[in-house]
Motif scaffolding. Structure first.
Motif, short mmCIF file in Angstrom:
data_model
loop_
_atom_site.label_atom_id
_atom_site.label_comp_id
_atom_site.label_asym_id
_atom_site.label_seq_id
_atom_site.Cartn_x
_atom_site.Cartn_y
_atom_site.Cartn_z
N ALA A 1 0.73 -1.26 -0.27
CA ALA A 1 -0.18 0.12 -0.04
C ALA A 1 0.87 0.95 0.18
CB ALA A 1 -0.90 0.22 1.42
N ASP A 2 2.22 1.65 0.09
CA ASP A 2 2.97 1.99 0.89
C ASP A 2 4.02 1.94 0.52
OD1 ASP A 2 5.13 4.14 0.78
OD2 ASP A 2 3.85 4.39 2.89
N VAL A 3 4.92 2.41 -1.15
CA VAL A 3 5.39 2.07 -1.58
C VAL A 3 7.41 2.12 -0.97
CG1 VAL A 3 8.14 2.52 -3.55
CG2 VAL A 3 5.55 2.54 -4.19
N ALA A 4 7.24 2.91 0.12
CA ALA A 4 8.45 3.18 0.87
C ALA A 4 9.11 1.79 2.18
CB ALA A 4 7.97 4.40 1.81
N ASP A 5 7.83 1.15 2.13
CA ASP A 5 7.52 -0.64 2.97
C ASP A 5 7.72 -1.47 2.07
OD1 ASP A 5 6.62 0.88 5.53
OD2 ASP A 5 4.20 0.95 4.81
N CYS A 6 8.87 -1.45 0.90
CA CYS A 6 8.66 -2.35 -0.05
C CYS A 6 10.44 -3.02 0.85
CB CYS A 6 9.46 -1.87 -1.46
SG CYS A 6 7.40 -1.39 -2.27
N GLY A 7 9.89 -4.67 0.32
CA GLY A 7 11.13 -5.02 1.22
C GLY A 7 11.53 -4.88 2.70
N VAL B 1 1.39 -5.55 2.62
CA VAL B 1 2.68 -6.10 1.81
C VAL B 1 1.05 -6.89 1.37
CG1 VAL B 1 3.45 -8.15 3.10
CG2 VAL B 1 4.73 -7.29 0.95
N LEU B 2 1.96 -7.96 -0.19
CA LEU B 2 1.59 -8.90 -1.30
C LEU B 2 2.82 -9.74 -1.88
CD1 LEU B 2 -0.67 -11.00 -2.28
CD2 LEU B 2 -1.31 -9.14 -3.43
N LYS B 3 2.90 -10.45 -1.60
CA LYS B 3 4.43 -11.15 -2.89
C LYS B 3 3.42 -12.48 -3.58
CE LYS B 3 7.54 -10.10 -0.09
NZ LYS B 3 9.06 -11.03 0.78
N VAL B 4 3.35 -11.74 -4.61
CA VAL B 4 2.81 -13.29 -5.40
C VAL B 4 4.03 -13.70 -6.20
CG1 VAL B 4 1.39 -13.70 -7.72
CG2 VAL B 4 0.69 -11.66 -5.43
N ASP B 5 3.90 -14.83 -6.56
CA ASP B 5 5.12 -15.72 -7.58
C ASP B 5 4.56 -16.71 -8.55
OD1 ASP B 5 7.19 -16.74 -8.19
OD2 ASP B 5 8.11 -17.49 -6.61
N ALA B 6 4.89 -17.19 -9.22
CA ALA B 6 4.32 -18.20 -10.29
C ALA B 6 3.35 -19.06 -9.88
CB ALA B 6 5.27 -18.83 -11.39
N ASN B 7 3.44 -19.74 -8.62
CA ASN B 7 2.46 -20.91 -8.21
C ASN B 7 2.27 -20.23 -6.88
OD1 ASN B 7 2.22 -22.47 -10.96
ND2 ASN B 7 4.42 -23.05 -10.53
N THR B 8 2.07 -18.98 -5.71
CA THR B 8 2.68 -18.87 -4.23
C THR B 8 1.44 -17.43 -4.52
OG1 THR B 8 4.38 -18.34 -4.14
CG2 THR B 8 3.86 -21.11 -3.99
N VAL C 1 -6.36 -0.65 -3.15
CA VAL C 1 -5.00 -0.85 -3.88
C VAL C 1 -4.01 -1.10 -3.55
CG1 VAL C 1 -3.77 0.88 -5.60
CG2 VAL C 1 -6.21 1.33 -5.48
N ARG C 2 -2.49 -1.66 -3.85
CA ARG C 2 -1.69 -1.88 -3.68
C ARG C 2 -0.64 -1.44 -4.40
NH1 ARG C 2 -3.57 -6.80 -1.46
NH2 ARG C 2 -3.35 -6.75 0.10
N TYR C 3 1.23 -0.72 -4.65
CA TYR C 3 1.67 -0.43 -4.94
C TYR C 3 2.66 -1.22 -5.86
CZ TYR C 3 -1.45 3.34 -4.84
OH TYR C 3 -2.06 4.42 -4.46
N ARG C 4 3.70 -1.66 -7.17
CA ARG C 4 4.52 -2.35 -7.59
C ARG C 4 5.58 -1.96 -6.90
NH1 ARG C 4 5.45 -6.46 -10.60
NH2 ARG C 4 3.19 -5.79 -12.30
N CYS C 5 6.41 -3.16 -6.00
CA CYS C 5 7.36 -2.15 -5.33
C CYS C 5 8.98 -2.86 -6.63
CB CYS C 5 8.14 -3.44 -4.45
SG CYS C 5 6.84 -3.24 -2.70
N PRO C 6 9.49 -2.06 -6.61
CA PRO C 6 10.69 -2.33 -7.45
C PRO C 6 11.42 -3.36 -7.03
CG PRO C 6 11.11 -0.40 -5.69
CD PRO C 6 10.30 -0.67 -6.00
#
Length: 123
Positions: free
Chosen positions: A35-41, A48-55, A115-120
């Motif tokens: 939700a806040d790019v400053a929190d990425c990583g 936080v939401l992490k999406v992979d090919a199958n998880t 809404v969430r924003y893409r992390c670098p």
């Protein structure tokens, strides 16, 4: 069969674009979203939401994706076997990607949006 029917219902939105079942998450959805790019990583935001090919993983839960339906290049619905905090459950998710690909909107069954924003991407 029930899984595919449920995904078809989730993905239905009156669009003229046909829905299609796929084996893994399309590349444009893969990555970390916040939700806040400053929190990425750094893992300090519960959005936080992490999406992979199958998880798929949220703040304190992770799931193995069992079924994925896409509608065009910017919309996806899925069913995942989730686990977290000592519990297990079956969950659905419905996401729409912005045209630029930098915003991911989580849609709920009542029409709510988050809404969430893409992390670098880290190297």
């Amino acid at each position: 069969m029930k899984t595919l029917l449920l995904l078809a219902i989730i993905a239905a939105g009156g669009s003229a674009v046909a829905s299609e079942s796929v084996d893994s998450m399309p590349d444009q959805f893969i990555g970390e979203w916040n939700a806040d790019v400053a929190d990425c990583g750094i893992g300090r935001n519960d959005s936080v939401l992490k999406v992979d090919a199958n998880t798929i993983s949220y703040w304190e839960s992770v799931g193995f994706i069992q079924a994925i339906v896409v509608q065009g290049r910017r919309e996806v619905a899925l069913i995942a076997d989730m686990a977290g905090e000592g519990e297990e459950w079956l969950a659905t998710a419905h996401f729409k990607l912005s045209e630029a690909g930098d915003e991911l909107v989580s849609m709920d069954e009542r029409g709510g949006e988050f809404v969430r924003y893409r992390c670098p991407r880290s190297e």
